[in-house]
Design an enzyme around this catalytic site. Structure first.
Site, short mmCIF file in Angstrom:
data_model
loop_
_atom_site.label_atom_id
_atom_site.label_comp_id
_atom_site.label_asym_id
_atom_site.label_seq_id
_atom_site.Cartn_x
_atom_site.Cartn_y
_atom_site.Cartn_z
N SER A 155 0.86 -1.19 0.00
CA SER A 155 0.00 0.00 0.00
C SER A 155 0.89 1.24 0.00
CB SER A 155 -0.86 -0.03 1.27
OG SER A 155 -1.50 1.20 1.49
N TYR A 168 -3.75 -0.66 10.04
CA TYR A 168 -3.54 -0.90 8.61
C TYR A 168 -2.14 -0.46 8.22
CZ TYR A 168 -4.58 -0.83 3.57
OH TYR A 168 -4.56 -1.06 2.21
P1 NAP Z 1 -11.86 -4.84 -1.02
O1 NAP Z 1 -12.62 -4.51 -2.28
O2 NAP Z 1 -12.34 -4.31 0.27
O3 NAP Z 1 -11.69 -6.43 -0.96
C1 NAP Z 1 -11.06 -7.03 0.13
C2 NAP Z 1 -10.79 -8.47 -0.22
O4 NAP Z 1 -10.12 -9.10 0.88
C3 NAP Z 1 -12.06 -9.23 -0.49
O5 NAP Z 1 -11.89 -10.09 -1.60
C4 NAP Z 1 -12.25 -10.03 0.79
O6 NAP Z 1 -12.88 -11.28 0.63
C5 NAP Z 1 -10.82 -10.29 1.20
N1 NAP Z 1 -10.76 -10.58 2.63
C6 NAP Z 1 -10.96 -9.72 3.66
N2 NAP Z 1 -10.88 -10.38 4.83
C7 NAP Z 1 -10.64 -11.68 4.53
C8 NAP Z 1 -10.46 -12.84 5.30
N3 NAP Z 1 -10.52 -12.81 6.65
N4 NAP Z 1 -10.20 -14.02 4.67
C9 NAP Z 1 -10.16 -14.07 3.32
N5 NAP Z 1 -10.32 -12.99 2.52
C10 NAP Z 1 -10.56 -11.82 3.13
O7 NAP Z 1 -10.39 -4.34 -1.11
P2 NAP Z 1 -9.41 -4.10 -2.34
O8 NAP Z 1 -9.32 -2.65 -2.56
O9 NAP Z 1 -9.71 -5.01 -3.46
O10 NAP Z 1 -8.05 -4.51 -1.59
C11 NAP Z 1 -7.27 -5.63 -1.96
C12 NAP Z 1 -5.90 -5.45 -1.34
O11 NAP Z 1 -5.32 -4.25 -1.84
C13 NAP Z 1 -5.91 -5.30 0.18
O12 NAP Z 1 -4.79 -5.95 0.72
C14 NAP Z 1 -5.80 -3.81 0.38
O13 NAP Z 1 -5.24 -3.47 1.61
C15 NAP Z 1 -4.88 -3.45 -0.77
N6 NAP Z 1 -4.92 -2.04 -1.16
C16 NAP Z 1 -6.04 -1.46 -1.65
C17 NAP Z 1 -6.00 -0.13 -2.02
C18 NAP Z 1 -7.19 0.59 -2.57
O14 NAP Z 1 -7.09 1.80 -2.78
N7 NAP Z 1 -8.30 -0.05 -2.83
C19 NAP Z 1 -4.84 0.60 -1.89
C20 NAP Z 1 -3.71 -0.02 -1.37
C21 NAP Z 1 -3.75 -1.35 -1.02
P3 NAP Z 1 -14.45 -11.49 1.04
O15 NAP Z 1 -15.25 -10.56 0.18
O16 NAP Z 1 -14.68 -12.94 0.71
O17 NAP Z 1 -14.54 -11.18 2.50
#
Ligand code: NAP
Length: 263
Positions: A155, A168
């Site tokens: 991130s 986080y």
């Molecule tokens: P998101 O849309 O909120 O999706 C989160 C994902 O994590 C979902 O597929 C969810 O699965 C899974 N997850 C959460 N808790 C879990 C658990 N206990 N066991 C298994 N799976 C779990 O988030 P995203 O934006 O796609 O984020 C994906 C990654 O990118 C994360 O690591 C996040 O920190 C990172 N990131 C995102 C951003 C951003 O701007 N969006 C920026 C930097 C980093 P379920 O739906 O099955 O719960």
């Protein structure tokens, strides 16, 4: 000349080809993980879709529509006891593990002074502890076979402090450190460990920020590209780190951020 031209084209395409590889993507039911999983299938990989509460049926349907192969494995990655089964089910479905993407992640937003310990603990369990254990489980197999690619999703908060997200930030700084630590040990044995640090991407993770007009404006003003990232923006970088194109990259944290870190 024609033959040389087509051989060159084939060679170029092959540098990003994942045919015959097996990839595990956690959090593949929605958001960035879904896009990466479908992108890997497009590049030829078999994909194991790890999901917790989402069904991942849409991801599976997208992959099957491409003629690709995928399996859904349900697991709460915060439950350490459930993690070995992810690797076992992958090996039994596809015969091995070549690529692991630790993408599952959660965020809890409250000021540090009021941040509940339960939130801190849950964020560290999902974002960091599961990453260590899955790296270890997949990494052991990869070390035995002398090859493998691990991509951890970091991130901007692997570099910066953020606001109201102490757990986080701590987890994502640690993911960057862990990526480097594992890369140092495993690079000589053919296993590459790198990370992608997404910038501000339009997914559920950032919904609260995008719904706050003041924060949204502040963030957009700082992004040289002038827009929020999309899940599509991560596909190419993930394929690059999973493919033979990145053989000499180890412990790198690749920012995919529209230029945020340069400001
Ligand atoms: P998101 O849309 O909120 O999706 C989160 C994902 O994590 C979902 O597929 C969810 O699965 C899974 N997850 C959460 N808790 C879990 C658990 N206990 N066991 C298994 N799976 C779990 O988030 P995203 O934006 O796609 O984020 C994906 C990654 O990118 C994360 O690591 C996040 O920190 C990172 N990131 C995102 C951003 C951003 O701007 N969006 C920026 C930097 C980093 P379920 O739906 O099955 O719960």
């Amino acid at each position: 000349m024609k033959e040389v031209g087509s051989a060159l084209k084939e060679q170029r395409n092959n540098r990003f080809d994942l045919t015959g590889k097996t990839a595990i993507v956690t959090g593949a039911g929605r958001g960035l993980g879904q896009a990466i999983a479908v992108g890997f299938a497009e590049a030829g990989a078999n994909v194991v879709l790890v999901t917790n509460r989402s069904s991942a049926a849409t991801t599976l349907a997208k992959i099957e529509a491409l003629g690709g192969q995928a399996r859904i494995v349900q697991a709460d990655v915060a439950d350490r006891e459930k993690l070995p089964a992810i690797i076992e089910e992958t090996v039994s479905a596809f015969g091995g593990v070549d690529i692991l993407v630790n993408n599952a992640g959660i965020i809890r937003r409250t000021p540090a002074a009021d941040h509940a310990y339960a939130d801190w603990q849950e964020v560290l369990d999902v974002n960091l502890n599961s990453v260590f254990v899955l790296c270890q489980l997949a990494g052991k197999r990869m070390l035995e076979q002398g090859s493998g690619k691990i991509i951890n999703i970091a991130s901007m908060l692997s570099f910066q402090g953020g606001i109201n997200v102490p757990g986080y930030t701590a987890s994502k700084h640690a993911v960057a450190g862990l990526t480097k630590a594992l890369a140092n040990e495993w690079a000589p044995k053919g296993v590459q460990v790198n990370a992608i640090a997404p910038g501000y991407m339009a997914t559920d993770n950032t919904e609260a920020l995008r719904n706050d007009p003041a924060r949204s404006r502040q963030i957009l003003e700082r992004i040289p590209a002038g827009r929020w990232g999309t899940d599509e923006d991560l596909i190419g970088p993930a394929i690059f780190l999973a493919s033979s194109s990145s053989e000499y990259m180890n412990g790198h944290i690749l920012c995919v951020d529209g230029g945020w870190m340069n400001r």
